[in-house]
Each structure stands twice: as structure tokens, then as C-alpha cells.
Write a protein that holds these residues in place. Sequence first.
Motif, PDB file in Angstrom:
ATOM      1  N   GLU A  39      30.971  23.580 -13.517  1.00 55.92           N
ATOM      2  CA  GLU A  39      30.240  23.901 -14.377  1.00 55.92           C
ATOM      3  C   GLU A  39      29.169  22.937 -14.947  1.00 55.92           C
ATOM      4  OE1 GLU A  39      33.574  22.904 -14.456  1.00 55.92           O
ATOM      5  OE2 GLU A  39      34.583  24.824 -14.208  1.00 55.92           O
ATOM      6  N   VAL A  77      29.380  22.110 -21.253  1.00 54.44           N
ATOM      7  CA  VAL A  77      29.533  23.205 -20.187  1.00 54.44           C
ATOM      8  C   VAL A  77      30.948  22.908 -19.468  1.00 54.44           C
ATOM      9  CG1 VAL A  77      27.182  23.098 -19.666  1.00 54.44           C
ATOM     10  CG2 VAL A  77      28.580  21.379 -18.414  1.00 54.44           C
ATOM     11  N   MET A  78      31.770  21.882 -19.790  1.00 56.46           N
ATOM     12  CA  MET A  78      33.184  21.796 -18.987  1.00 56.46           C
ATOM     13  C   MET A  78      34.085  22.392 -19.569  1.00 56.46           C
ATOM     14  SD  MET A  78      34.496  18.071 -19.979  1.00 56.46           S
ATOM     15  CE  MET A  78      36.184  18.336 -18.867  1.00 56.46           C
ATOM     16  N   ASN A  79      34.170  23.314 -20.548  1.00 56.08           N
ATOM     17  CA  ASN A  79      35.129  23.836 -21.109  1.00 56.08           C
ATOM     18  C   ASN A  79      36.251  23.136 -21.315  1.00 56.08           C
ATOM     19  OD1 ASN A  79      36.442  26.263 -22.210  1.00 56.08           O
ATOM     20  ND2 ASN A  79      36.926  26.936 -20.170  1.00 56.08           N
ATOM     21  N   ASN A  80      36.506  22.159 -22.076  1.00 57.59           N
ATOM     22  CA  ASN A  80      37.540  20.962 -22.078  1.00 57.59           C
ATOM     23  C   ASN A  80      38.941  21.764 -22.967  1.00 57.59           C
ATOM     24  OD1 ASN A  80      39.296  19.153 -23.495  1.00 57.59           O
ATOM     25  ND2 ASN A  80      37.523  17.691 -22.863  1.00 57.59           N
ATOM     26  N   LYS A  81      39.886  21.934 -22.346  1.00 59.57           N
ATOM     27  CA  LYS A  81      40.606  22.786 -22.737  1.00 59.57           C
ATOM     28  C   LYS A  81      41.622  21.973 -23.862  1.00 59.57           C
ATOM     29  CE  LYS A  81      41.396  26.144 -19.761  1.00 59.57           C
ATOM     30  NZ  LYS A  81      40.483  27.446 -19.938  1.00 59.57           N
ATOM     31  N   HIS A  82      41.355  20.828 -24.057  1.00 64.52           N
ATOM     32  CA  HIS A  82      42.109  20.219 -25.390  1.00 64.52           C
ATOM     33  C   HIS A  82      41.315  20.306 -26.451  1.00 64.52           C
ATOM     34  CE1 HIS A  82      44.776  17.994 -22.329  1.00 64.52           C
ATOM     35  NE2 HIS A  82      43.784  18.213 -21.691  1.00 64.52           N
ATOM     36  N   SER A  94      43.272  23.052 -17.758  1.00 63.98           N
ATOM     37  CA  SER A  94      44.709  22.976 -18.125  1.00 63.98           C
ATOM     38  C   SER A  94      44.747  22.124 -19.565  1.00 63.98           C
ATOM     39  CB  SER A  94      45.352  22.124 -17.000  1.00 63.98           C
ATOM     40  OG  SER A  94      46.618  21.762 -17.520  1.00 63.98           O
ATOM     41  N   TYR A 118      39.056  15.408 -14.236  1.00 60.36           N
ATOM     42  CA  TYR A 118      38.133  16.549 -14.931  1.00 60.36           C
ATOM     43  C   TYR A 118      38.740  17.857 -14.519  1.00 60.36           C
ATOM     44  CZ  TYR A 118      34.211  19.446 -14.887  1.00 60.36           C
ATOM     45  OH  TYR A 118      33.326  20.539 -15.437  1.00 60.36           O
ATOM     46  N   LYS A 129      41.513  18.592 -17.286  1.00 56.60           N
ATOM     47  CA  LYS A 129      40.642  18.517 -18.532  1.00 56.60           C
ATOM     48  C   LYS A 129      39.911  19.767 -18.751  1.00 56.60           C
ATOM     49  CE  LYS A 129      38.551  14.988 -20.170  1.00 56.60           C
ATOM     50  NZ  LYS A 129      37.736  13.686 -20.294  1.00 56.60           N
ATOM     51  N   SER A 130      39.488  20.231 -17.607  1.00 58.66           N
ATOM     52  CA  SER A 130      38.551  21.465 -17.804  1.00 58.66           C
ATOM     53  C   SER A 130      39.508  22.993 -17.318  1.00 58.66           C
ATOM     54  CB  SER A 130      37.301  21.530 -17.125  1.00 58.66           C
ATOM     55  OG  SER A 130      37.470  21.512 -15.482  1.00 58.66           O
TER      56      SER A 130
END
Lengths: 337, 337
Positions: free
Chosen positions: A262, B76-81, A62, A56, A59-60
Motif C-alpha cells: 500500500e 495508506v497502510m490500513n492499520n488494523k488497530h 491483522s 508491518y 499491523k496492516s
Amino acid sequence: MFNFDEELFLKLVEKEGLAYRSQIEDIVDGICSKGYSNIFMIGAGGTIAMMYPYEYILKSSSKIDVHAEIAAEFLVMNNKHFSKDSVCIFTSVSGTTKETIEAIEYCKERGATTFALVAEPDTPITKLVDHCITTGSEKHSFDTFFMLLYMVVFRFMHNNNEFPHYEQFTKEVALLPQAILDAVKAFDKRAEAFAVEHKDTNYHMMVGSGNLWGNTYSYAMCVLEEMQWIPAKSIHAAEFFHGTLELVVEDTSVILLKGEDETRPLADRVERFAEKVTKRLTVIDTKDFAMEGISDEFRKHFAVSINWALLSRISVYLERERNHPLTLRRYYRKMEY
Amino acid sequence: MFNFDEELFLKLVEKEGLAYRSQIEDIVDGICSKGYSNIFMIGAGGTIAMMYPYEYILKSSSKIDVHAEIAAEFLVMNNKHFSKDSVCIFTSVSGTTKETIEAIEYCKERGATTFALVAEPDTPITKLVDHCITTGSEKHSFDTFFMLLYMVVFRFMHNNNEFPHYEQFTKEVALLPQAILDAVKAFDKRAEAFAVEHKDTNYHMMVGSGNLWGNTYSYAMCVLEEMQWIPAKSIHAAEFFHGTLELVVEDTSVILLKGEDETRPLADRVERFAEKVTKRLTVIDTKDFAMEGISDEFRKHFAVSINWALLSRISVYLERERNHPLTLRRYYRKMEY
């Protein structure tokens, strides 16, 4: 505190855990300078659950490609993202978990890089992997692994130019063992009260999200079910509203794990619902604890460790109140299947 | 069959479902020719569970980067992918699911491509997304969505030069509705017997793996829990041995879903264990059904549809035997939280 050796805890988690910082940095830096395509975090039961927070976090925070995979499934599914350029990370308390050994062999045969954190020295796993940190004690091994995994994961992010605060962060990792100990002491009476109240409770819902989902899943399955033989449904705070909520009535035990990432609003929503419906809601919230010296921006990450240590206090009191040893098994490693 | 309109089923799933083939191909081909970085499959409850088989299929058969994400967490998690180059796929029966609408808005605001399968026409979701297939009927919508998702996912793989058998595969998708109907008819007496036997069972374990994990998770949460108010633990076949197995005693209901993908040995292992321990093991195995005209190599994929349709037969008999309407809710869409 009942069944807790504070000195031993600090010795194992603080002194010995932190001693591995430079070794971890050397290993991760070596992997990064050689180059890698992605990170596979592989485990079974408690050791895959332990990877979920870090999946997690990655993912959030990087762009590093990360996959948390159940070992036995990974072995057969032929994951097309896995290759010789993958870095495969494992943890094992005993160093003998069958599926983990097989997964390490699978990875090595295909030329991938393997890296394990193991509690027991001189085990099949310590001998098998390319890189190993052996902590030397089964006691508090999860607390130690969590701390080492922070160092591993944030070093990968640092080397990927995604974490400029690395130096400050690792300084604060050093404060974490004391912060955990303080939290555990502050929580201890509540842990005991929970166990007394719930000694005959025959079903729990455990709810969490974000970087606490792994603890939610793990505590339900590996402690309540495996070690106490109490049915326990772990349910993601967002998913709770798509089915499981319908079971909640006024005496349903709902254990809500609140952290500081978050996804906290998802847990808030469960809390608003559950406090209207059941009298047996237990909220375990890392915000209630000081975490002395920890920067606000890092609290959310360290919540994983704090939360796990709090839950572990519930375990020892459940064991005592229910007169059910945490080590008692009906089948695991006792029966062939 | 009780509460099953065969003609309607074939009309909706076969005739209408297949009518969308060229529309799906146009949409997917358009996305592929524009270019995309990865696929996000986003949903909540039943509609995220429905994506898990396709995430598994992609991970085990394709190098396409795929992420199945719970809508409320994704928000909400701001997934960087995730980026403007992501393709985001949704399904919705009603076209009004709150979290799905918010997730679509989030994706659109960030310039990503959105594509939904919706049962009801003229809904917020049908109007919002860039590309939409509207099937027009809530009846058998999951069966239809599964079929359309095969076409979507395998078209992406075809366009990525990873699926040379695409033409043959889509021909066989056309045979699937009849194969489902045949399976359902062959299973129907067993579904009824299950419901009669289990009308007072107050706890089920559901176990599955690979491309059937989504159905395992979904049936436990969205049918047994949400629609029948029966506690049900869904547990991955590989993870079953790391905790939940300790709860199994001779009268524990264990429902094991067996499919035909690479993970079948994991289910075999659960079966070997459970048949030694409990008298109440129910094995639902797609291998028991003919799937007329389906190639051996594609059976494993279609097992997802077959399995879901079989489970749906259990639902209608549970409803009847337990005198508990599948539509009855205590809280969902009845209470604010």
C-alpha cells in the motif's frame, strides 16, 4: 552467476525451507490453542530488521497485537505489554548472538513462550528456546528465514480467522524460491553494473517504506556500513521529505527500494523528486520481476524476499569490485566494549 | 546568550505553556470518560520524532496501547488497530503540514477522536481537530509542545490508575522551564565550542536510545540534514554495534545523547567504545545539569526536554559559524514532487 550456487540455493531455500511447514504449523497451532496475548519479535541489527516486514504485515492485515523490539533495549525498558502470555519470536544465523540469548533468557524467566529460527544446529539459542526450527546452514539463511517467517506469521493470522487464503498462500510460498532465483538471474547484470559504477561512491541514501523498510534499514547498516565500510543513510520514503532530501544534489547516490504494498505511492513520490535532481538514482523495483505462479494479491508480501535477494547480488559484486571482503570487520567480535 | 531571549522563553514556555494545564486535563478526562481503545500519535519529520519519547514512556510505564505512526504511511497502510475508538494526537508548528492535515481528515472521517497541539492560531489544523491547544507562538514551540505532551500523556496514565504521582509530577512540570533555562545557560559555551570545532565537519553520527531516540533521529534529519545540509546518520545506541560502529575511525564525529532512563547502559556502552576509537566524541548528558526542584524519579522523563533545548543551542551556533541560515532550503516547499 558469479558467486552463486543455484542448485545449493534451491536445495536450501526450497527443499529444506519448505520441509518445515508442518513443524511450523504444529508449533504455531500449539501456541494458539494454549492462547497468547501478543507477539514480540525481538532481534538485533539484521535480525530485528528482518522482523520489521512481518510487523508491518501484521499491523496492516491483522488485529494481533505485535511488537518488534531491539533486543538490548527490550532487556532494560520493562515493556508493560510483555507478559508470560507473550509469544516471543527470534532469528539467529549463528545461534550465539549475545543480546538475543539474553533476551531469550529474560523471556523464559518470565514465563513467556519462545520460538526461534536458527541456521546453525546445536547452539546456545537452539537449546534455550521452547520451540526451534534449525535450518542447518548459514548459506542463504536470510532467504530461508524470510520464507519460514511468512509461514509463521500467516499461520498466526489464519488461526485468528484473518487469512482465509492460507492454503493457497502456502502453496505459493513453495514457488517463491524459484521466483527469487529467476529474479536474481534477471537482475544480475544490473547488480554488477551498479557495483562497477559505485565502487568509489562514498555515501549512499537508501529509501524504502512499508514492508521494505526493514530491508532498507538493514542493507544500509549491515551491508554498506558493516560489510563495506561505506556511510549509508537509510530513510523512510515518507520521512525523506522532512529533511534528508535537502542533501540531494546531482551526483548523490539514492537507492530507492520499491515494493508492491500500500505504501508504493510514497516511493513513487521519492522517485519523482530524485529523478529531477540526481543523475545517480537507482530504483530496485520488484514489479520488474515475473514471480511466476504467484497471485497478484500475494506479490506484495513476497516482494520482501525478492528485494532482499536482489540486494544480496549487489553485495557480492561490491565485494569484488571494491576488493573488500564482506566478512572484514574492524571491531565487531574483535574488540571488547 | 547569543540569539536567545530568556524572558521570552520563560514567558512562552513557562507562563503560557502551564496555562493550558486545566484545559488539557478537561480534554483528556473527557476522552477517558467517553472511553477509547488506544492512542495513535501521528506526525511527519520533527512532529513524529517528537512523539517517540512519549511512545517510549507509555510502553515502559503503561498498559495503554500506543502507536506512533508516520502520517503519510498511516494514510495508506490500513492499520488494523486503528478504529473509531482511537484517540489520535498531532502536533504542528505551522498548522498547515500537508500530511498531518490529511491524516486528521482520515481519522475524523472514520469517527476517531482528534487532538492537536498547534503553535499558530487560526490554521487548517486548529479548525479541523476535535480538541486543540493553540500556543500562539512559533518561537520555542518544540519546548512548549514537549511540556504539554508530558501533561497529556501522564494525564492519560493517571486516569488509567498507573501514575499515582500525577499531582507531584505536574507541580514539577512547572519547574521545568527554569530547569531548561539553567541547563541551556550552563551548556552554552560547550554548544559554541562544538560549532566552532565542527564548522567544517561533513558527517556526523548521532547515537541515542530510549526516550532520547526521537531527539537523536530528529536532530540528525531535521537540523543537521535539513537546516545545515550536513549528512548525519542517526543510530540507536543498541543498534550501533550491529553495523555503524565499523565506520568509526579516529576523526569520526560521534554525538552521543545520554539521558537518564532505563536504557542509559546502552549509551554507556557506545561511550566506552567511541572514546577508545575517535578523538571527536561529543557526549551530551542530561546528568550534567541540576534540574533544580525535580525529583530523581522524574528526571528521566524531563531529560527529553533538557536534551532538546541543549541541542537547539548547537543549532544557533552552527548557523552562525557556518554562515548557513537554519531556514535555508533547496527543495522543501520550493519545488513540486
